[in-house]
Design a protein around this motif. Structure first.
Motif, PDB file in Angstrom:
ATOM      1  N   ARG A 176     -13.894  -2.998   5.324  1.00 14.94           N
ATOM      2  CA  ARG A 176     -13.173  -1.525   5.232  1.00 14.94           C
ATOM      3  C   ARG A 176     -11.920  -1.128   6.477  1.00 14.94           C
ATOM      4  NH1 ARG A 176     -19.055   0.907   3.386  1.00 14.94           N
ATOM      5  NH2 ARG A 176     -18.607   2.231   5.092  1.00 14.94           N
ATOM      6  N   LEU A 177     -11.661  -0.117   6.424  1.00 13.30           N
ATOM      7  CA  LEU A 177     -11.058  -0.074   7.572  1.00 13.30           C
ATOM      8  C   LEU A 177     -11.887   0.646   8.776  1.00 13.30           C
ATOM      9  CD1 LEU A 177      -8.078   0.560   8.253  1.00 13.30           C
ATOM     10  CD2 LEU A 177      -8.111   3.074   7.071  1.00 13.30           C
TER      11      LEU A 177
ATOM     12  N   GLY B 253     -13.589   9.044   0.436  1.00 15.29           N
ATOM     13  CA  GLY B 253     -12.372   9.614   0.099  1.00 15.29           C
ATOM     14  C   GLY B 253     -12.489   9.029  -1.136  1.00 15.29           C
ATOM     15  N   SER B 254     -11.278  10.180  -2.054  1.00 17.75           N
ATOM     16  CA  SER B 254     -10.492  10.186  -2.895  1.00 17.75           C
ATOM     17  C   SER B 254      -8.657   9.739  -3.151  1.00 17.75           C
ATOM     18  CB  SER B 254     -10.928  11.872  -3.768  1.00 17.75           C
ATOM     19  OG  SER B 254     -10.278  12.793  -2.809  1.00 17.75           O
ATOM     20  N   LEU B 255      -9.215   9.383  -4.201  1.00 21.23           N
ATOM     21  CA  LEU B 255      -7.521   9.316  -4.268  1.00 21.23           C
ATOM     22  C   LEU B 255      -6.544  10.447  -3.681  1.00 21.23           C
ATOM     23  CD1 LEU B 255      -5.333   7.113  -5.761  1.00 21.23           C
ATOM     24  CD2 LEU B 255      -5.919   8.014  -7.849  1.00 21.23           C
ATOM     25  N   ASP B 256      -6.501  11.594  -4.302  1.00 22.73           N
ATOM     26  CA  ASP B 256      -6.140  13.048  -3.467  1.00 22.73           C
ATOM     27  C   ASP B 256      -5.882  13.114  -2.404  1.00 22.73           C
ATOM     28  OD1 ASP B 256      -6.013  13.549  -6.016  1.00 22.73           O
ATOM     29  OD2 ASP B 256      -7.537  15.118  -6.150  1.00 22.73           O
TER      30      ASP B 256
ATOM     31  N   VAL C 186      -0.082   3.998  -3.816  1.00 17.39           N
ATOM     32  CA  VAL C 186      -0.552   5.597  -3.964  1.00 17.39           C
ATOM     33  C   VAL C 186      -0.115   5.992  -4.940  1.00 17.39           C
ATOM     34  CG1 VAL C 186      -1.781   7.024  -2.847  1.00 17.39           C
ATOM     35  CG2 VAL C 186      -1.663   4.984  -1.926  1.00 17.39           C
TER      36      VAL C 186
ATOM     37  N   ARG D 260     -12.863   2.293  -7.206  1.00 16.38           N
ATOM     38  CA  ARG D 260     -13.391   2.939  -6.687  1.00 16.38           C
ATOM     39  C   ARG D 260     -12.709   4.753  -7.074  1.00 16.38           C
ATOM     40  NH1 ARG D 260     -17.197   2.002  -2.162  1.00 16.38           N
ATOM     41  NH2 ARG D 260     -15.468   0.649  -1.840  1.00 16.38           N
ATOM     42  N   LEU D 261     -11.446   4.537  -6.835  1.00 16.13           N
ATOM     43  CA  LEU D 261     -10.535   5.179  -6.531  1.00 16.13           C
ATOM     44  C   LEU D 261     -10.327   6.093  -8.331  1.00 16.13           C
ATOM     45  CD1 LEU D 261      -7.572   5.183  -4.132  1.00 16.13           C
ATOM     46  CD2 LEU D 261      -9.817   6.540  -3.571  1.00 16.13           C
TER      47      LEU D 261
ATOM     48  N   LYS E  41      -1.762   7.469  -8.894  1.00 11.31           N
ATOM     49  CA  LYS E  41      -2.299   9.093  -8.448  1.00 11.31           C
ATOM     50  C   LYS E  41      -1.091   9.301  -9.756  1.00 11.31           C
ATOM     51  CE  LYS E  41      -2.202  11.093  -4.317  1.00 11.31           C
ATOM     52  NZ  LYS E  41      -1.746  11.825  -3.214  1.00 11.31           N
TER      53      LYS E  41
ATOM     54  N   ALA F 289      -2.204   5.915   3.912  1.00 12.97           N
ATOM     55  CA  ALA F 289      -2.081   5.312   2.290  1.00 12.97           C
ATOM     56  C   ALA F 289      -3.109   3.984   1.685  1.00 12.97           C
ATOM     57  CB  ALA F 289      -0.687   4.806   2.784  1.00 12.97           C
ATOM     58  N   THR F 290      -3.692   3.233   2.802  1.00 13.53           N
ATOM     59  CA  THR F 290      -5.178   2.349   2.581  1.00 13.53           C
ATOM     60  C   THR F 290      -6.035   2.727   2.089  1.00 13.53           C
ATOM     61  OG1 THR F 290      -3.596   1.095   4.682  1.00 13.53           O
ATOM     62  CG2 THR F 290      -5.994   1.161   4.117  1.00 13.53           C
ATOM     63  N   PRO F 291      -6.408   2.520   0.880  1.00 14.18           N
ATOM     64  CA  PRO F 291      -8.090   2.983  -0.288  1.00 14.18           C
ATOM     65  C   PRO F 291      -8.486   3.307   0.864  1.00 14.18           C
ATOM     66  CG  PRO F 291      -6.161   2.009  -1.129  1.00 14.18           C
ATOM     67  CD  PRO F 291      -5.860   1.501  -0.211  1.00 14.18           C
ATOM     68  N   THR F 292      -9.934   3.065   1.452  1.00 14.09           N
ATOM     69  CA  THR F 292     -11.427   3.861   2.279  1.00 14.09           C
ATOM     70  C   THR F 292     -12.121   3.176   1.546  1.00 14.09           C
ATOM     71  OG1 THR F 292     -11.147   5.730   2.178  1.00 14.09           O
ATOM     72  CG2 THR F 292      -9.920   3.565   3.998  1.00 14.09           C
ATOM     73  N   ALA F 293     -13.519   3.735   2.100  1.00 11.75           N
ATOM     74  CA  ALA F 293     -15.205   2.900   1.228  1.00 11.75           C
ATOM     75  C   ALA F 293     -14.977   4.459   0.769  1.00 11.75           C
ATOM     76  CB  ALA F 293     -16.099   2.634   2.053  1.00 11.75           C
TER      77      ALA F 293
ATOM     78  N   LEU G 178       0.759   4.826   6.825  1.00  7.96           N
ATOM     79  CA  LEU G 178      -0.020   3.470   7.108  1.00  7.96           C
ATOM     80  C   LEU G 178      -1.463   3.590   6.349  1.00  7.96           C
ATOM     81  CD1 LEU G 178       1.263   0.784   5.552  1.00  7.96           C
ATOM     82  CD2 LEU G 178       0.841  -0.317   7.682  1.00  7.96           C
ATOM     83  N   ILE G 179      -2.363   4.043   7.316  1.00 10.31           N
ATOM     84  CA  ILE G 179      -3.673   4.173   7.304  1.00 10.31           C
ATOM     85  C   ILE G 179      -4.001   4.931   6.357  1.00 10.31           C
ATOM     86  CG2 ILE G 179      -5.720   5.274   8.963  1.00 10.31           C
ATOM     87  CD1 ILE G 179      -4.303   4.324  11.754  1.00 10.31           C
TER      88      ILE G 179
ATOM     89  N   LEU H 156      -5.001  10.356   0.057  1.00 12.29           N
ATOM     90  CA  LEU H 156      -4.759   9.463   0.388  1.00 12.29           C
ATOM     91  C   LEU H 156      -3.237   9.495   0.429  1.00 12.29           C
ATOM     92  CD1 LEU H 156      -5.714   5.918  -1.293  1.00 12.29           C
ATOM     93  CD2 LEU H 156      -6.216   6.189   1.348  1.00 12.29           C
ATOM     94  N   SER H 157      -1.985   9.330   0.325  1.00 12.00           N
ATOM     95  CA  SER H 157      -0.539  10.182   0.408  1.00 12.00           C
ATOM     96  C   SER H 157       0.475   8.543   1.022  1.00 12.00           C
ATOM     97  CB  SER H 157       0.077  11.082   1.365  1.00 12.00           C
ATOM     98  OG  SER H 157      -0.132  10.328   2.907  1.00 12.00           O
ATOM     99  N   SER H 158       1.297   8.377   0.043  1.00 15.26           N
ATOM    100  CA  SER H 158       2.154   7.387  -0.409  1.00 15.26           C
ATOM    101  C   SER H 158       2.621   7.461   1.315  1.00 15.26           C
ATOM    102  CB  SER H 158       2.844   6.843  -1.153  1.00 15.26           C
ATOM    103  OG  SER H 158       3.701   7.996  -1.476  1.00 15.26           O
TER     104      SER H 158
ATOM    105  N   ASN I 131     -11.528  -0.990  -3.881  1.00 11.45           N
ATOM    106  CA  ASN I 131     -11.494  -0.040  -2.961  1.00 11.45           C
ATOM    107  C   ASN I 131     -10.652   1.380  -4.055  1.00 11.45           C
ATOM    108  OD1 ASN I 131     -12.479  -0.176  -1.173  1.00 11.45           O
ATOM    109  ND2 ASN I 131     -10.810  -1.577   0.373  1.00 11.45           N
TER     110      ASN I 131
ATOM    111  N   VAL J  99       0.931  -1.052   0.260  1.00  8.94           N
ATOM    112  CA  VAL J  99      -0.147   0.029  -0.220  1.00  8.94           C
ATOM    113  C   VAL J  99       0.758   1.158   0.231  1.00  8.94           C
ATOM    114  CG1 VAL J  99      -2.333  -0.595   1.119  1.00  8.94           C
ATOM    115  CG2 VAL J  99      -0.349   0.054   2.290  1.00  8.94           C
ATOM    116  N   SER J 100       2.360   1.264   0.688  1.00 10.34           N
ATOM    117  CA  SER J 100       3.120   2.672   0.972  1.00 10.34           C
ATOM    118  C   SER J 100       3.831   3.232  -0.482  1.00 10.34           C
ATOM    119  CB  SER J 100       3.917   1.753   1.758  1.00 10.34           C
ATOM    120  OG  SER J 100       4.380   0.304   0.950  1.00 10.34           O
TER     121      SER J 100
END
Lengths: 337, 344
Positions: free
Chosen positions: A264-265, B275-278, A195, A223-224, A199, B269-273, B266-267, B280-282, A220, A191-192
């Protein structure tokens, strides 16, 4: 928007078992893709989701023209491609316009090719580039994908997972395609780094005006990145529509189970019946029965005798279920018991 | 203060497994790789604890070290792994082989590769029942069929005669679970049990593992790279990074108040149900080279934006609030009073 790619009732059947020459039972077939129609507009990202064995990969191979269709038509930029045999298409001008990013770049890139060589290969073969023009194009593609030029001399095993993914993408965009088919491009990544790659894909799409078909089982991620999503089950499209809406309020019971199964988180659970059992056999399935019948939490006798067509529910949403749209209370009954 | 000993207060029942200061090194051509450094945690009966981290974080090495299954190049260089009163690290291999399968069982990623390809699944379950489950030659086969039925395989009498290649991935994982729980172990280690399975199958397999744990009261260690899966299935989550345990807390606390910068990254960076791609951060940077003799004391320091001068010192797991341990000199949440029962 105009359609870049249009599939019209596309089907693919593979013969299985031994062919019998002297009468007897007819040749059995696996119906890998059955009566699939879909469009991809210019600049659009379409997600393709479904379980393993649902025909995603076969469909992708038909679109990239690595396989020949059994039935149906494929229009790419108003040109009919399905009639061009795959062998001939390999040397076709449009070959360069439909490119693919494969699942695990560590596995799909020739281990004896340097990154530069891997990116250069399709440019040599499809565009006939040589010498300085080739070098310039390789460096341009690498730059667009954020690959520093000092990495171009390295072999795949000397690169990190994220860097390998970039090589795979640079290789695909080098020929300046119009349609990019991405087969689980981040499945092998942590996951790190996932992203950053997602992007990058989003940026490339905007910069280069690409259209994407994005195959993934990670809802997930779909969806993004995706504008629209197409859900497949056993070779057929069971639901399609704008990604956000499909995931927020699925119409088809299969989509509903799929969405509910995603961890889901926030720990919240979407209530829906668990899908137990296995999909039915794809070998010569009953053309009059819903493919999901038997595994479906809703299914009634009618589903076993009448194949539900893909119906229009407005707003770009389609679903192939007799009970879609009026099924909300019906599902609630099912899930509460 | 004891290094990295679990910062978990004794609010939990007597732990089934308690790991203390476990260190592992691999001898490679490139030098000594310090793959695991003073890792500690504990898990109680009926509990599920998740070990979460990127590839290379040491999650699987921890499991293999506990099971005594490290490859030849790997050595446990320190620490203990107490299963009840038995220290698995000090147990001679022959005795460990008796414990494995009976008291501790493991299921693996890619079940089809873990099963014997040339033996029917029924026979493979019967083997375990004969060796560890107290079955006799007369009833082993029937009990194997029963075990298949218990893991929800339809038509178990027929499936028992199937070879792994004849079963789907989800079915093979059920067979693995049937083998693992055959002897009613106290502890189950599930190493990425659902990676490579479809989400729908994934949910069913995880349901099954949890149902088995609830029935037998076994403790479960869930090893996964998927924070969302851990969040949904585990009561506690321990986050690992480059062979260190960086944070260890109950799931709600870890997700809502991450204390270690790496956990927070880590949280994020994890895609969620939603939220958008923007949004998220690595996680910037990569893992440090564990072959270097001078690995920094905090192995995350080079990637960390909250690094201070204090980060050059040995960092220890400290209780941040009761039951919430973090190994960081500059955590995101202020350190509270040391928890009762936590190492002072």
């Amino acid at each position: 928007m105009t359609a870049l790619l249009e599939l019209e009732n596309v089907g693919k059947r593979f013969p299985v078992g031994r062919r019998r020459f002297f009468g007897g039972t007819p040749q059995p077939h696996v119906h890998a893709v059955d009566d699939v129609s879909l469009t991809v507009d210019r600049g659009e990202t379409v997600g393709l989701v479904g379980e393993s064995g649902c025909g995603k990969s076969t469909l992708v191979r038909l679109i990239t023209r690595l396989l020949d269709v059994t039935t149906g038509k494929i229009w790419f930029d108003r040109r009919e491609l399905a009639e061009v045999p795959a062998r001939v298409f390999a040397r076709d001008d449009d070959r360069a316009h439909i490119q693919m990013v494969f699942q695990d770049a560590g596995e799909s890139i020739n281990p004896r090719f340097t990154a530069a060589n891997a990116i250069a290969d399709p440019l040599r073969r499809l565009l006939g580039l040589r010498g300085e023009a080739l070098t310039a194009r390789v460096e341009e593609a690498a730059l667009q994908c954020g690959l520093p030029s000092e990495l171009l001399g390295r072999f795949p095993h000397q690169l990190s997972g994220g860097q390998r993914a970039r090589v795979g993408i640079a290789r695909a965009i080098g020929t300046r395609p119009r349609l990019l088919v991405l087969d689980e491009p981040t499945a092998a990544l942590d996951v790190s780094v996932q992203v950053t790659v997602l992007k990058l894909l989003q940026r490339l799409k905007a910069d280069l005006g690409l259209s994407y078909i994005f195959v993934s089982h990670d809802l997930n991620v779909v969806r993004l990145l995706c504008d629209r999503v197409v859900v497949m089950y056993l070779g057929r499209i069971v639901e399609s529509g704008p990604a956000a809406e499909v995931f927020a309020a699925p119409l088809h019971p299969y989509t509903r189970s799929l969405v509910a199964a995603v961890p889901r988180l926030d720990g919240e659970r979407v209530e829906a019946a668990r899908l137990t059992g296995e999909p039915r056999s794809p070998i010569d399935p009953d053309p009059n029965a819903c493919r999901f019948h038997g595994r479906c939490p809703v299914g009634v006798a009618r589903c076993g005798t009448e194949m539900p067509p893909l119906r229009d529910f407005g707003g770009g949403r389609f679903a192939a279920c007799h009970f879609a749209g009026q099924a909300g209370d019906r599902w609630d009954k099912v899930t509460s018991t | 203060m004891m290094l990295a000993s679990h910062a978990v207060p004794a609010a939990t029942p007597a732990p089934v497994l308690r790991v203390e200061n476990l260190s592992v090194a691999f001898h490679t051509r490139g030098g000594l790789v310090r793959a695991l450094d003073r890792v500690g945690f504990s898990v109680g009966a009926g509990q599920t604890m998740a070990l979460v981290g990127e590839s290379g974080s040491g999650k699987s090495v921890t499991a293999y070290a506990i099971m005594g299954l490290l490859e030849a190049a790997g050595r446990i260089t320190g620490g203990r792994a107490l299963l009840g009163d038995t220290d698995l690290v000090a147990t001679p291999p022959k005795e460990l082989a008796r414990i494995r399968g009976r008291r501790v069982a493991m299921i693996f990623q890619n079940p089809r590769a873990a099963l014997n390809p040339i033996r029917t699944v029924g026979k493979q379950i019967a083997d375990v029942l004969l060796r560890h489950g107290g079955a006799t030659r007369a009833n082993a086969w029937d009990r194997a069929i029963e075990a298949l039925r218990n893991v929800g395989i339809p038509d178990p009498a027929r499936r028992a005669k199937a070879y792994p290649f004849e079963l789907s991935g989800g079915m093979c994982q059920r067979v693995m679970i049937a083998i693992a729980v055959a002897a009613r172990p106290e502890l189950l280690i599930a190493d990425e049990p659902t990676t490579g399975l479809d989400v729908t199958t994934q949910a069913v397999v995880m349901d099954l593992i949890q149902q088995m744990a609830a029935e037998t009261g076994m403790a479960t260690i869930l090893i996964t790279h998927d924070l969302a899966l851990a969040a949904e299935r585990a009561g506690r989550i321990a986050v690992m990074h480059a062979g260190h345990m960086v944070e260890d807390a109950d799931t709600a606390s870890l997700l809502s108040r991450p204390s270690h910068p790496y956990t927070a990254r880590l949280i994020a960076a994890t895609p969620t149900a939603a939220g958008s791609l923007d949004s998220l951060s690595s996680v910037p940077g990569g893992l440090p080279d564990l072959r270097r003799a001078d690995i920094p004391h905090c192995r995350y320091a080079a990637r960390c934006e909250r690094r201070t001068d204090a980060c050059d010192q040995i960092v220890e797991m400290r209780a941040h609030t009761p039951g919430h341990g973090v190994a960081c000199w500059n955590p995101l949440t202020p350190m509270g009073q040391p928890a009762e029962g936590a190492p002072a």
